[in-house]
Scaffold this active site. Structure first.
Site, mmCIF file in Angstrom:
data_model
loop_
_atom_site.group_PDB
_atom_site.id
_atom_site.type_symbol
_atom_site.label_atom_id
_atom_site.label_comp_id
_atom_site.label_asym_id
_atom_site.label_seq_id
_atom_site.Cartn_x
_atom_site.Cartn_y
_atom_site.Cartn_z
ATOM 1 N N ARG A 87 0.826 -0.428 -0.125
ATOM 2 C CA ARG A 87 -0.147 0.170 -0.329
ATOM 3 C C ARG A 87 0.847 1.765 -0.193
ATOM 4 O O ARG A 87 1.539 1.583 1.059
ATOM 5 C CB ARG A 87 -0.778 -0.234 1.375
ATOM 6 C CG ARG A 87 -1.419 1.455 1.514
ATOM 7 C CD ARG A 87 -3.130 1.024 2.522
ATOM 8 N NE ARG A 87 -2.956 2.502 3.002
ATOM 9 C CZ ARG A 87 -2.810 3.600 3.702
ATOM 10 N NH1 ARG A 87 -2.541 2.791 4.603
ATOM 11 N NH2 ARG A 87 -3.489 3.627 3.930
ATOM 12 N N HIS A 131 -2.931 10.755 1.246
ATOM 13 C CA HIS A 131 -2.491 10.857 2.708
ATOM 14 C C HIS A 131 -1.447 11.668 3.380
ATOM 15 O O HIS A 131 -0.713 11.993 3.352
ATOM 16 C CB HIS A 131 -1.183 9.467 2.546
ATOM 17 C CG HIS A 131 -1.132 8.788 3.724
ATOM 18 N ND1 HIS A 131 -1.131 7.597 3.776
ATOM 19 C CD2 HIS A 131 -0.189 9.066 4.594
ATOM 20 C CE1 HIS A 131 -0.608 7.522 5.502
ATOM 21 N NE2 HIS A 131 -0.362 8.315 5.876
ATOM 22 N N GLU A 176 -6.950 8.083 6.814
ATOM 23 C CA GLU A 176 -7.500 8.530 7.935
ATOM 24 C C GLU A 176 -8.111 10.234 7.960
ATOM 25 O O GLU A 176 -7.486 11.288 8.735
ATOM 26 C CB GLU A 176 -6.263 8.586 9.096
ATOM 27 C CG GLU A 176 -5.584 7.341 9.936
ATOM 28 C CD GLU A 176 -4.246 7.202 10.357
ATOM 29 O OE1 GLU A 176 -3.892 8.142 10.483
ATOM 30 O OE2 GLU A 176 -4.363 5.980 10.513
ATOM 31 N N ASN A 302 -6.665 1.452 10.391
ATOM 32 C CA ASN A 302 -5.954 0.638 11.218
ATOM 33 C C ASN A 302 -6.115 1.619 12.592
ATOM 34 O O ASN A 302 -6.432 2.083 12.715
ATOM 35 C CB ASN A 302 -5.074 2.631 10.419
ATOM 36 C CG ASN A 302 -4.422 2.953 8.998
ATOM 37 O OD1 ASN A 302 -5.104 2.315 8.422
ATOM 38 N ND2 ASN A 302 -3.777 4.164 8.420
ATOM 39 N N TYR A 304 -4.105 0.868 16.213
ATOM 40 C CA TYR A 304 -2.792 1.095 17.023
ATOM 41 C C TYR A 304 -2.569 1.047 18.505
ATOM 42 O O TYR A 304 -1.974 0.525 19.098
ATOM 43 C CB TYR A 304 -2.001 2.329 16.356
ATOM 44 C CG TYR A 304 -1.476 2.345 14.723
ATOM 45 C CD1 TYR A 304 0.198 2.131 15.063
ATOM 46 C CD2 TYR A 304 -1.919 3.282 13.758
ATOM 47 C CE1 TYR A 304 0.508 2.488 13.443
ATOM 48 C CE2 TYR A 304 -1.773 3.648 12.784
ATOM 49 C CZ TYR A 304 -0.043 2.597 12.722
ATOM 50 O OH TYR A 304 -0.063 2.983 11.009
ATOM 51 N N GLU A 361 -3.369 -0.253 8.038
ATOM 52 C CA GLU A 361 -1.864 -0.172 8.968
ATOM 53 C C GLU A 361 -1.629 -0.556 10.075
ATOM 54 O O GLU A 361 -2.798 -0.815 11.138
ATOM 55 C CB GLU A 361 -1.738 1.354 9.605
ATOM 56 C CG GLU A 361 -1.122 1.845 7.955
ATOM 57 C CD GLU A 361 -0.845 4.170 8.235
ATOM 58 O OE1 GLU A 361 -1.063 3.561 9.408
ATOM 59 O OE2 GLU A 361 -1.214 4.807 7.547
HETATM 60 O O1 IFM Z 1 2.551 7.698 10.245
HETATM 61 C C1 IFM Z 1 1.566 7.638 10.354
HETATM 62 C C2 IFM Z 1 0.906 6.998 9.173
HETATM 63 O O2 IFM Z 1 0.879 7.961 8.317
HETATM 64 C C3 IFM Z 1 -1.064 7.336 9.485
HETATM 65 N N1 IFM Z 1 -1.081 6.375 9.936
HETATM 66 C C4 IFM Z 1 -0.587 6.406 11.650
HETATM 67 C C5 IFM Z 1 1.020 6.139 11.160
HETATM 68 C C6 IFM Z 1 2.121 6.388 12.624
HETATM 69 O O3 IFM Z 1 1.656 7.702 13.736
#
Ligand code: IFM
Length: 458
Positions: A87, A131, A176, A302, A304, A361
Site C-alpha cells: 500500500r 495521505h 485517516e 488502521n 494502533y 496499517e
Molecule cells: O505514520 C503514520 C501514518 O502516516 C498514518 N497512520 C499512523 C502512522 C503512525 O503514526
C-alpha cells in the site's frame, strides 16, 4: 454476523484464508523525498515542515528515504520478505503541481513505473489517493475548508484512474480523515497547522464529500476495481463506570469514529455529535449524504492502540484521553493493546456489516539499535506484531471478513511532527547513507507471510 460474510470466509489450517494478503504500507511524503524533482508542486507538508518549530529537530521530508530514486531496491525488499501486497500513496502535487489543471506527465510516469515494478514482482498494489499532502496552491484557496477542494480531488482521482486502472485493482480514497481534521485543523500539530474547533464539521464534511465524489470518478474510470477508504480506529473505553466518563467516551467515539462510519455506511451524521458541533447552514447540501454513502468494496482499518477517555469540563469539546502509563509503551507513548484490534473488528462487523475489511496499517515504533554485527534485534516489535496478527486471526475465526494485513511500515520514515525519531519500519533506514537493513521483525513478518500465518506459533 451477516450470512454473507459467514459464507465468504473459508479458513485454511493456519487460520487465514488461502488468498489472504500480507503487505506493508507507506505514504508518499514520508518516504519519497525528491521534493523538488519531476515537476512536483509544493504541498502543505513542505510548507509546514519548513516552518521553524513545527517538527522535532526541524526535520522535513525533502529527502526522507529517497524512495523516489531507490524504489526498485525497496520493492526487492518487499519480495525478499515474501509480502504479496503493498500500500502506497500518490502525491497529488506530482500529478497536478497546483492541485488542478493540466497533469504533469513526469508524475504520472513515475507512479506507472512504481505499479509496473510491483506487478513484475507479483505484488498487488493498493493505491491511496490522499495521505495528507494537499497541494499548497489549494490550501491557499481555503484547503479542505473550501467545498471546491472536494471537486478538485475527484478530478485528480479521475486522472489517476484513467492512467492506472488497467493495472491497479484496489483504491483507497483517503487515509485517516479524522487525523486531518483534528491534528491539521484543531490542534495545529500537523499541516496546515490551524487551530479552530469550528473547522471540525466543514473539514470533516468536505473530506467525506471528496471521498464520495472520488468513488464516482473511480467507478466510472475503473468499474472493475475495488474502492474503499481507510479510517484510524481506536478501541475506546471510559476511564470508569461513572456516567460522565461513559458519556464522554461515547462522544469521543462519535467525534472520531461514528462521524465517518455513520456517514459512509448509513448516510447520516450521528445526532449526539451534530448537536454539539452546530453545523454551519448550507454545509450539507441535498444529495451530499447519498454521495458519501455510496456502497464501498472494502473498509481499511488502521489500528494502533486503545484510547481511555475521562470526562472533562463540560464546556470542553475535545475528549480527554487519559495518558497511558506503564512499561509497555511504544516510542510514540502508545499503549500496546492487541485485544483492541479484535474488539474494533467485531464492532465494525456488528454495527456496520462491511463487505470486506483490510487492516491497512498496524505496527509500532521502538528505539531500535544496530548491534556490533550491524543487525537490529527488535524483540518488542516482533512481539507487538505477533500479538496483533493473532488477534486478526481470532477475528477471522469469529467471522470477520478480513482479507489482508498491511504492517506499518515497510521502512523507517518521516513520522510527521516527530520527524525521523520514531522508527516504525520492518526495515531500518540509515538516513546518512540510505542503507536498508531488514530488522528481525521484518524477517518475522516475512515468515508469517510466507506461511500464511503458520509461523505465528514459532
Ligand atoms: O505514520 C503514520 C501514518 O502516516 C498514518 N497512520 C499512523 C502512522 C503512525 O503514526
Amino acid at each position: 454476523m451477516s450470512e454473507m460474510s459467514e459464507q465468504q470466509i473459508e479458513l485454511t489450517e493456519t487460520g487465514f484464508p488461502r488468498d489472504f494478503l500480507w503487505g506493508a504500507a507507506t505514504a508518499a511524503y514520508q518516504i519519497e523525498g525528491a521534493a523538488r524533482e519531476g515537476g512536483r508542486g509544493e504541498t502543505i507538508w513542505d510548507r509546514f515542515s519548513h516552518t521553524p518549530g513545527k517538527i522535532e529537530r526541524d526535520e522535513n521530508g525533502d529527502v526522507a528515504c529517497d524512495h523516489y530514486h531507490r524504489w526498485q531496491e525497496d520493492f526487492d525488499l518487499l519480495q525478499r520478505l515474501s509480502l504479496n501486497a503493498y500500500r502506497f500513496s500518490i502525491a497529488w502535487s506530482r500529478i497536478l503541481p497546483d492541485g488542478r489543471g493540466k497533469p504533469n506527465p513526469a508524475g504520472l510516469d513515475f507512479y506507472e513505473r512504481l505499479v509496473d515494478g510491483l506487478l513484475a514482482r507479483g505484488i498487488t498494489p493498493f493505491v491511496t489517493l490522499y495521505h495528507w499532502d494537499l497541494p499548497q496552491a489549494l490550501e491557499e484557496r481555503g484547503g479542505w475548508r473550501n467545498r471546491d477542494t472536494a471537486y478538485f480531488f475527484s478530478d485528480y482521482a479521475q486522472i489517476i484512474a484513467r492512467r492506472l486502472s488497467n493495472r491497479v485493482g484496489h483504491w483507497i480514497t483517503h487515509n485517516e480523515p479524522h487525523i486531518v481534521v483534528f491534528e491539521g485543523h484543531v490542534l495545529g500539530t500537523m499541516a496546515p497547522g490551524l487551530r479552530d474547533e469550528r473547522l471540525i464539521a466543514p473539514v470533516g464534511h468536505h473530506l467525506l464529500l471528496s471521498h464520495g465524489l472520488a468513488v464516482q470518478a473511480l467507478r466510472s474510470e475503473a468499474p472493475q476495481s475495488a474502492v474503499g477508504i481507510t479510517l484510524h480506529l481506536l478501541h475506546i473505553e471510559p476511564a470508569s463506570d461513572r456516567e460522565q466518563d461513559t458519556q464522554a467516551a461515547q462522544f469521543a467515539d462519535g467525534l472520531y469514529h461514528r462521524w465517518y462510519l455513520d456517514a459512509l455506511f448509513r448516510g447520516t451524521y450521528p445526532e449526539d455529535v451534530t448537536a454539539r458541533l452546530a453545523l454551519p447552514d448550507g454545509l450539507v447540501r441535498p444529495g451530499d449524504m447519498e454521495t458519501i454513502s455510496a456502497p464501498l468494496d472494502f473498509l481499511g482499518v488502521n489500528y494502533y492502540t486503545r484510547g481511555i477517555i475521562r470526562a472533562d469540563r463540560p464546556s470542553r469539546l475535545l475528549p480527554k484521553l487519559v495518558p497511558p502509563r506503564g512499561s509497555g509503551l511504544t516510542a510514540m507513548g502508545w499503549e500496546v493493546y492487541p485485544e483492541g484490534l479484535y474488539q474494533v473488528l467485531l464492532r465494525l462487523r456488528d454495527a456496520y456489516s462491511p463487505t470486506k475489511l483490510y487492516i491497512t496499517e498496524n505496527g509500532a515504533a521502538y528505539p531500535d539499535t544496530l548491534d556490533e554485527r550491524g543487525e537490529v534485534h527488535d524483540a518488542e516489535r516482533v512481539s507487538y506484531l505477533r500479538r496483533h496478527f493473532q488477534e486478526a486471526r481470532r477475528a477471522l475465526a469469529a467471522g470477520v471478513p478480513l482479507a489482508g494485513y498491511f504492517t506499518w511500515s515497510l521502512l523507517d520514515n518521516f513520522e510527521w511532527a516527530h520527524g525521523y525519531r520514531p522508527r516504525f519500519g520492518l526495515v531500518r533506514v540509515e538516513y546518512a547513507t540510505q542503507q536498508r537493513i531488514i530488522k528481525e521483525s521484518g524477517h518475522f513478518a516475512g515468515r508469517v507471510a510466507a506461511t500464511n500465518g503458520g509461523a505465528l506459533e514459532e
